[in-house]
Write an enzyme that holds these catalytic residues in place. Structure first.
Site, PDB file in Angstrom:
ATOM      1  N   TYR A 121      71.351  40.406  42.279  1.00  0.00           N
ATOM      2  CA  TYR A 121      72.157  40.585  43.473  1.00  0.00           C
ATOM      3  C   TYR A 121      73.415  39.734  43.357  1.00  0.00           C
ATOM      4  O   TYR A 121      73.337  38.534  43.079  1.00  0.00           O
ATOM      5  CB  TYR A 121      71.392  40.186  44.740  1.00  0.00           C
ATOM      6  CG  TYR A 121      72.206  40.477  45.972  1.00  0.00           C
ATOM      7  CD1 TYR A 121      72.259  41.773  46.468  1.00  0.00           C
ATOM      8  CD2 TYR A 121      72.962  39.500  46.582  1.00  0.00           C
ATOM      9  CE1 TYR A 121      73.039  42.084  47.569  1.00  0.00           C
ATOM     10  CE2 TYR A 121      73.751  39.793  47.676  1.00  0.00           C
ATOM     11  CZ  TYR A 121      73.786  41.086  48.166  1.00  0.00           C
ATOM     12  OH  TYR A 121      74.577  41.393  49.248  1.00  0.00           O
ATOM     13  N   SER A 229      74.985  23.549  47.254  1.00  0.00           N
ATOM     14  CA  SER A 229      75.124  22.768  46.025  1.00  0.00           C
ATOM     15  C   SER A 229      75.108  21.257  46.282  1.00  0.00           C
ATOM     16  O   SER A 229      75.442  20.802  47.370  1.00  0.00           O
ATOM     17  CB  SER A 229      76.441  23.159  45.350  1.00  0.00           C
ATOM     18  OG  SER A 229      76.430  22.750  44.018  1.00  0.00           O
ATOM     19  N   GLN A 251      82.102  19.726  44.288  1.00  0.00           N
ATOM     20  CA  GLN A 251      80.888  20.246  44.923  1.00  0.00           C
ATOM     21  C   GLN A 251      81.087  20.419  46.416  1.00  0.00           C
ATOM     22  O   GLN A 251      80.622  21.391  47.005  1.00  0.00           O
ATOM     23  CB  GLN A 251      79.698  19.312  44.678  1.00  0.00           C
ATOM     24  CG  GLN A 251      79.245  19.290  43.240  1.00  0.00           C
ATOM     25  CD  GLN A 251      78.988  20.674  42.698  1.00  0.00           C
ATOM     26  OE1 GLN A 251      78.139  21.396  43.206  1.00  0.00           O
ATOM     27  NE2 GLN A 251      79.732  21.072  41.682  1.00  0.00           N
ATOM     28  N   GLU A 319      70.522  18.307  42.121  1.00  0.00           N
ATOM     29  CA  GLU A 319      70.809  19.535  41.362  1.00  0.00           C
ATOM     30  C   GLU A 319      71.672  19.200  40.146  1.00  0.00           C
ATOM     31  O   GLU A 319      71.352  19.558  39.024  1.00  0.00           O
ATOM     32  CB  GLU A 319      71.531  20.529  42.278  1.00  0.00           C
ATOM     33  CG  GLU A 319      71.869  21.844  41.597  1.00  0.00           C
ATOM     34  CD  GLU A 319      72.819  22.695  42.420  1.00  0.00           C
ATOM     35  OE1 GLU A 319      73.436  22.169  43.366  1.00  0.00           O
ATOM     36  OE2 GLU A 319      72.947  23.894  42.109  1.00  0.00           O
ATOM     37  N   GLU A 407      27.341  28.751  39.280  1.00  0.00           N
ATOM     38  CA  GLU A 407      28.271  29.121  40.355  1.00  0.00           C
ATOM     39  C   GLU A 407      27.737  30.273  41.201  1.00  0.00           C
ATOM     40  O   GLU A 407      28.468  30.828  42.033  1.00  0.00           O
ATOM     41  CB  GLU A 407      29.645  29.475  39.753  1.00  0.00           C
ATOM     42  CG  GLU A 407      30.311  28.269  39.094  1.00  0.00           C
ATOM     43  CD  GLU A 407      31.766  28.501  38.701  1.00  0.00           C
ATOM     44  OE1 GLU A 407      32.233  29.650  38.778  1.00  0.00           O
ATOM     45  OE2 GLU A 407      32.420  27.507  38.332  1.00  0.00           O
TER      46      GLU A 407
END
Lengths: 424, 424
Positions: A121, A229, A251, A319, A407
């Site tokens: 996208y 960001s 940024q 980041e 089990e």
């Protein structure tokens, strides 16, 4: 910019808008409509929200050629060189499976296969970034994904940005649809008459796109929902204040929710960076955005020691991390949590956004503690393989049956024990 | 069991309960309470829902020793051997980063680091599977995770199942908390006075656990939300019907929503397997569960050719796939989508559930198209590294600045251009 002494428990975490109930209701309606009505719903929503009636949903070869012809040659060349750099870096991430011999002819294996189909996208309008096309498509290509599709909303003129088409063209991608928003995510997840469904959807988008991706998660894979960001810079008195300030602002100009933080052992640097930020802000075209970001989330922290500074960075798990100190490479080795690390004065963070070759899709909001930037692994999956010979089975069946019975799963025990009888 | 000719578009997908609004409201309340009240909330919810008042939340060394002493020696040995097999298989998944030299002293890198802390949720009561402890903990240990925590609800006697404690003991895990449900997930995600938070939560659980994991996703990482188990068997006339039936039932006995499917080129096998399933069901302890599963989701499909059968399997993308045909290994090479592949008569699927060494946490509900079984990669994250020398910067800064300006990000261009001036 505010300067404070470093204290315990700095957090870059911001309380981020998760979308409200009304938005979610819209998204669910769109998803349901596209699922049941296919192309007709895509056309209706495109006309309603993007302001034009699409003649064809898929971009034609003529449209692509027209965009390429009008595109700046130098930029085309720059994008091509960036693509080559990104490919070179990501090719190192290719992996093959393995096989473990167990003796008696038995073996275990791991097989790694590419996803069949992936959708990227690409947001429309001013947020259309050709670099995003490179960063999302190339790892998928390196992984060996055979079908890669782009969906992006056209403008009111029915056109996609030339830069996006140029980037796609450089990569040999020509399955491009002029569809945006939640309806694009629905089309990629469920398929329509025109758009075959994909197995994974990546790429950024607005709140409707993010909500739609969350909703279709499970039906298809999605990449992380990236937040605004962030950058953290670790610097000492060898750094130039104007460069640090410029990097912080690079940024900050993304989003009022972006976060730019300096952690430094130098009080002098702290003061000068704060001054430089104010000064550089004055002439920045995206001043309003950057200023809001700096005011909301910008901060300068002074650390007593480098060790303290490194600990603060690790607790931030940013980041992006720049390290501009003496022996920066050694300092980098002490960093445990960061999406992307930029070492030294000349590795300004935008170098990695566009060109160096590393991926710019990186984990935000402290998720670098557990998440990674987009990489080739995101476009493959692994299957395990077991081959047991009769001998290995005979040696181990009693153990397996005991474990199954422990089990309470008698059927499991019986399945293993059903082998090996003399049968007609 | 119903036998049908193979048709296009078989799907193993089941409409699975995603939890209702009431359940979600409960989960959100629990998460909020644990976040704000810590241990006190854990104690209150444990008393309310698990029926006992915990003296201490953490399992003591004495409790562990007591459980080990009472535990069956043979089973302890079986679990130990299984653990060794699982470790051997997963050790092949260890990876190191890489470095790409760019010339002029510049380089790019990828660094791979283990997560700091991981929490494993182990369900209580009859669904407590020691094998799950092995399958979740070992990949994390191989990845190098230094802190691994187990949370599991105790019974009304305040005790955890001995098998779970034994499995943990074999692996050297002793940070174990007697907390279950959504409150356990909250404690692992947010931390309390007693329980330090983790970075990732794995392991199965009921609907409250699954909803809680979805809610805390983003705050911490989670593994996939696994659906009911599935098996597809691809078999020809070389297969023994009783073995195929037993293997189908071994998955069916897990859950009424489990799915067991045979795809075969042999009509005779189809008929005989259907008979065998009916017959074997009669004596199965978990008959009621298995019968419901077979009625709901069991199916036998007859394919004209092996090629058609393989295509059907690929469209199913099953969690488990057994291939019991001539040249089964070659057939396996045509499979593109399956979580775990079991080749040949002696590789009955429970072999992989307990013992062979591959992981039994595998992608369900057709997600093997894009997802992988639990593996070492799930417990590491990658950081990218950029080091640009002055020369590399000088050669490329104009290109990077152009690309940034193309995207309208002047601050990015300026950051890169800010380097390299003569400064005081």
């Amino acid at each position: 910019m505010k300067i404070t002494k470093l204290a315990q428990g700095i957090s870059l975490k911001r309380s981020l808008e998760g979308g409200n109930e009304d938005q979610l209701a819209v998204v669910r309606q769109v998803l349901a409509d596209v699922k049941s009505q296919g192309d007709a719903a895509l056309r209706a929503y495109t006309e309603k929200w993007d302001g034009y009636a699409p003649k064809h949903l898929r971009v034609t070869q003529e449209e692509i050629q027209e965009a390429i012809n009008a595109f700046d040659d130098q930029l085309y060349q720059d994008l091509t060189e960036a693509a080559n750099n990104i490919r070179l870096y990501h090719e190192q991430q290719q992996r093959s499976g393995y096989r473990v011999e167990l003796g008696d002819g038995s073996w275990l294996g791991q097989r790694i296969t590419a996803l069949d189909a992936v959708g990227l996208y690409v947001p429309g309008g001013t947020a259309a970034y050709p670099s995003s096309v490179l960063m999302n498509v190339i790892p998928a290509q390196v992984a060996g994904v055979s079908r890669i599709v782009i969906a992006s909303p056209a403008g009111r003129d029915g056109k996609l940005p030339a830069g996006v088409l140029a980037a796609a063209h450089i990569l040999g991608i020509d399955e491009i649809y002029k569809v945006g928003g939640a309806q694009a995510i629905a089309a990629l997840a469920y398929g329509t008459e025109t758009i075959a469904p994909v197995d994974k959807i990546t790429g950024p988008g607005n709140i409707f796109v993010a909500l739609a991706k969350r909703e279709v998660f499970g039906e298809v894979a999605i990449d992380m929902i990236a937040g605004p960001s962030e950058i953290a810079i670790l610097a000492d008195d060898t750094a130039y204040p104007d460069e640090i300030a410029a990097d912080l602002l690079s940024q900050a100009e993304h989003d009022p929710l972006s976060c730019a933080v300096l952690v430094t052992t130098s009080e002098q640097l702290a003061t000068k960076v704060a001054e430089q930020v104010e000064q550089q802000l004055m002439t920045l075209p995206r001043r309003e955005v950057a200023q809001a970001s700096i005011e909301n989330f910008g901060a300068i922290y002074i650390a007593e020691t480098l060790t303290e500074a490194v600990a603060a960075i690790n607790s931030l798990a940013p980041e992006h991390l720049e390290i501009i100190t003496e022996n920066a490479e050694q300092v980098a080795q002490q960093i445990r949590h960061a999406g992307g690390i930029f070492i030294g004065r000349y590795s300004s963070e935008p170098v990695g956004d566009y060109f160096a070759g590393t991926n710019h899709v990186l984990p935000t909001n402290s998720t670098a503690r557990f998440a990674s930037g987009l990489n080739v692994d995101d476009f493959v999956k692994k299957s395990s393989i077991v081959y047991y010979s009769e001998e290995t089975w005979a040696n181990n069946a009693p153990k397996i049956a005991r474990l199954a019975r422990m089990e309470g799963l008698e059927g499991h025990a019986r399945a293993v024990e059903s082998r090996g009888w003399e049968k007609e």
